[in-house]
Design a protein around this motif. Structure first.
Motif, short mmCIF file in Angstrom:
data_model
loop_
_atom_site.label_atom_id
_atom_site.label_comp_id
_atom_site.label_asym_id
_atom_site.label_seq_id
_atom_site.Cartn_x
_atom_site.Cartn_y
_atom_site.Cartn_z
N GLN A 1 -8.88 -8.47 -0.63
CA GLN A 1 -9.47 -8.27 0.71
C GLN A 1 -10.92 -8.76 0.73
O GLN A 1 -11.33 -9.46 1.67
N ILE A 2 -11.69 -8.39 -0.29
CA ILE A 2 -13.08 -8.85 -0.36
C ILE A 2 -13.12 -10.37 -0.49
O ILE A 2 -13.90 -11.05 0.18
N GLY B 1 -1.64 0.64 -3.38
CA GLY B 1 -2.05 0.28 -2.03
C GLY B 1 -1.17 -0.79 -1.42
O GLY B 1 -0.15 -1.19 -1.97
N ARG B 2 -1.61 -1.24 -0.27
CA ARG B 2 -0.87 -2.24 0.51
C ARG B 2 -1.16 -3.64 0.00
O ARG B 2 -2.30 -4.01 -0.25
N GLU B 3 -0.11 -4.43 -0.16
CA GLU B 3 -0.24 -5.81 -0.63
C GLU B 3 -1.08 -6.62 0.36
O GLU B 3 -1.03 -6.39 1.57
N VAL B 4 -1.82 -7.58 -0.17
CA VAL B 4 -2.71 -8.42 0.62
C VAL B 4 -2.49 -9.88 0.23
O VAL B 4 -2.43 -10.19 -0.97
N ASP B 5 -2.36 -10.74 1.22
CA ASP B 5 -2.30 -12.18 0.95
C ASP B 5 -3.69 -12.68 0.59
O ASP B 5 -4.69 -12.19 1.14
N GLY C 1 2.33 -12.76 -4.38
CA GLY C 1 3.66 -12.64 -4.96
C GLY C 1 3.61 -12.40 -6.47
O GLY C 1 4.36 -11.58 -6.99
N ALA C 2 2.73 -13.11 -7.15
CA ALA C 2 2.60 -12.92 -8.60
C ALA C 2 2.12 -11.51 -8.92
O ALA C 2 2.65 -10.85 -9.82
N MET C 3 1.16 -11.03 -8.15
CA MET C 3 0.64 -9.68 -8.38
C MET C 3 1.69 -8.63 -8.07
O MET C 3 1.85 -7.66 -8.81
#
Length: 122
Positions: A52-53, A86-90, A99-101
């Motif tokens: 996110q950052i 937490g919620r996945e972030v692109d 996807g890898a994470m």
């Protein structure tokens, strides 16, 4: 920042540590550097807040990622690491990173890849 100062001293390339989300002073500095034509690069923790950052820094200041893509994550992640929460972030700079994470499911702190980062700063 402390690791670069302690290990490299004055031999380190310039480095800014925002300690999480950039607040007022780092935001002003990053904007001034961008406006002066300085190339900015971003590295953070491989976790959802780190992405996110990174998205904010890339969007606002035109920063490039620095050892912060899916290949770097795969090289550093281990299945027995601390779980991502937490919620996945692109990641706007790398379509494959989320996807890898999500697939491996562990976070990678910057401290885990510090030697690689410091090598770049030499």
């Amino acid at each position: 920042m402390a690791a670069a100062a302690n290990r490299l001293g004055a031999g380190s390339a310039p480095l800014i540590c925002t300690d999480g989300n950039p607040r007022t002073a780092p935001r002003l500095m990053l904007a001034q550097l961008r406006d002066a034509g300085i190339r900015l690069r971003y590295h953070g923790d491989f976790d959802w807040p780190g992405l996110q950052i990174g998205n904010r820094v890339v969007r606002r200041y035109g920063a490039d990622s620095w050892r912060f893509d899916h290949d770097d994550y795969l090289a550093a992640a281990s299945a027995d690491g601390r779980p991502l929460r937490g919620r996945e972030v692109d990641a706007i700079w790398d379509d494959a990173l989320r996807g890898a994470m999500a697939r491996i499911g562990t976070l990678v702190d910057e401290e885990q890849v510090m030697d690689d980062l410091l090598q770049d700063l030499r």
